[in-house]
Design an enzyme around this catalytic site. Structure first.
Site, PDB file in Angstrom:
ATOM      1  N   HIS A 141      21.141  -1.323   2.040  1.00 14.41           N
ATOM      2  CA  HIS A 141      21.417  -2.516   1.248  1.00 14.41           C
ATOM      3  C   HIS A 141      22.830  -3.058   1.487  1.00 14.41           C
ATOM      4  CE1 HIS A 141      17.561  -1.752  -0.398  1.00 14.41           C
ATOM      5  NE2 HIS A 141      17.923  -0.934  -1.347  1.00 14.41           N
TER       6      HIS A 141
ATOM      7  N   THR B 198      12.499   4.902   4.333  1.00 13.01           N
ATOM      8  CA  THR B 198      12.576   4.596   5.760  1.00 13.01           C
ATOM      9  C   THR B 198      13.926   5.027   6.310  1.00 13.01           C
ATOM     10  OG1 THR B 198      11.126   2.691   5.419  1.00 13.01           O
ATOM     11  CG2 THR B 198      12.377   2.771   7.476  1.00 13.01           C
ATOM     12  N   ALA B 199      14.984   4.866   5.533  1.00 15.60           N
ATOM     13  CA  ALA B 199      16.313   5.264   5.983  1.00 15.60           C
ATOM     14  C   ALA B 199      16.329   6.739   6.375  1.00 15.60           C
ATOM     15  CB  ALA B 199      17.344   4.987   4.890  1.00 15.60           C
TER      16      ALA B 199
ATOM     17  N   LYS C 103       6.842  -2.490  -4.407  1.00 10.69           N
ATOM     18  CA  LYS C 103       7.705  -2.424  -3.230  1.00 10.69           C
ATOM     19  C   LYS C 103       8.004  -0.955  -2.943  1.00 10.69           C
ATOM     20  CE  LYS C 103      10.992  -4.050  -0.293  1.00 10.69           C
ATOM     21  NZ  LYS C 103      12.150  -4.816  -0.825  1.00 10.69           N
ATOM     22  N   VAL C 104       7.724  -0.525  -1.720  1.00 13.05           N
ATOM     23  CA  VAL C 104       7.932   0.868  -1.328  1.00 13.05           C
ATOM     24  C   VAL C 104       8.596   0.914   0.044  1.00 13.05           C
ATOM     25  CG1 VAL C 104       5.911   1.657  -2.642  1.00 13.05           C
ATOM     26  CG2 VAL C 104       5.677   1.092  -0.194  1.00 13.05           C
ATOM     27  N   SER C 105       8.952   2.103   0.462  1.00 15.98           N
ATOM     28  CA  SER C 105       9.450   2.317   1.817  1.00 15.98           C
ATOM     29  C   SER C 105       8.280   2.369   2.793  1.00 15.98           C
ATOM     30  CB  SER C 105      10.201   3.646   1.896  1.00 15.98           C
ATOM     31  OG  SER C 105      11.305   3.685   1.034  1.00 15.98           O
TER      32      SER C 105
END
Length: 284
Positions: free
Chosen positions: A152, A111-112, A56-58
């Site tokens: 989150h 991504t943020a 799981k990655v951005s």
């Protein structure tokens, strides 16, 4: 005998909920899986080094990863009303809030942070510091930093720290594009079959089956989810899952891929990431 698939994802409730069945051998025909739990800034770096078979990655990290990995069309986190927040101690709003200030972010290839850079393009902060996301709100509240970019479950808890949302980058993104916000992606090594006998397309089918199993019996994963949810109470866990596990988790679809293309296309035009073409993969 094929080796287990080496997997890494966060301990957050959306990931543990989605992958419970796969991790616990409850997906028919799927291989054994070993798991490391880590925040996304850690998995982004591990993926760049090629350390995992599934990871799981951005989405923001994809331009540096697609030489080794294939994007799976399922298992990730996209959605509406679920974007990162820019938090401050004082009630304020707009990109000028962060101009010349010190801002903490949860990773420089998240991504943020990419959304933040697009949003604040004309109002750059004086300094950006990377901190684990669970440390950001206390640091802003204590006055150690001027503002924080949070993700989150912080969407549901920031008021407890006496903080204010200067911007909701999900709302900003949706109002300017009409598309869901692409947050976390699931990748499979392109050479996965050579080591494990499982193709990326087959891995996507197993991931989708795990998503379906999670929805079919939500109670089955409850203990597993709560055991990794750190200090998150049950109602917040439920809000977290409800927000980040949605139709895009089962399949990116036309809007999901369009959102990824738009994010990385805008970022490439702004010179923030290398240009990249996102290939489409269908699960078997």
């Amino acid at each position: 005998m094929a080796e287990p698939i080496r997997m890494a994802f966060s301990p957050c409730p959306n990931d543990t909920f989605v992958f419970h069945a796969l991790v616990h051998g409850q997906v028919p025909g799927a291989p054994a899986v070993t798991v490391d739990y880590a925040d996304v800034d850690v998995t982004n770096g591990a993926a760049e080094r090629g350390e995992y078979d599934l990871v799981k990655v951005s989405y923001a990290a994809l331009p540096w990863l697609l030489d080794k990995y294939t994007l799976l069309p399922c298992g990730g986190a996209l959605g509406r009303g679920c974007g990162p927040l820019v938090l401050t101690r004082e009630a304020s709003a707009g990109p000028e809030t962060v101009a010349g200030k010190t801002v903490a972010v949860p990773g420089d290839r998240t991504t943020a942070y990419l959304l933040f850079r697009l949003w604040a393009a004309e109002h750059a902060p004086a300094e950006v510091v990377v901190r684990p996301f669970h440390e950001i709100m206390p640091a802003v509240a204590a006055g150690e930093i001027d503002a924080g970019l949070v993700i989150h479950e912080a969407r549901f808890t920031y008021q407890r720290y006496g903080l204010h949302a200067a911007a909701d980058l999900g709302d900003w993104w949706e109002s300017t594009t009409g598309l869901p916000i692409p947050l976390g992606a699931i990748l499979a090594r392109t050479d996965l079959a050579e080591r494990t006998g499982v193709t990326p397309a087959a891995a996507a089918a197993h991931v989708r089956a795990s998503v379906n199993a999670a929805w079919a019996d939500p109670a089955a994963s409850r203990q597993y989810v709560l055991s990794h949810a750190q200090e998150m109470e049950g109602p917040v866990v439920d809000q977290h899952i409800g927000l980040y596990v949605n139709e895009f988790t089962r399949d990116l679809g036309t809007d999901g891929y369009a959102a990824v293309d738009e994010l990385l296309g805008r970022a490439a035009t702004a010179g923030l990431v290398p240009p990249v073409v996102i290939p489409r993969l269908s699960a078997v």
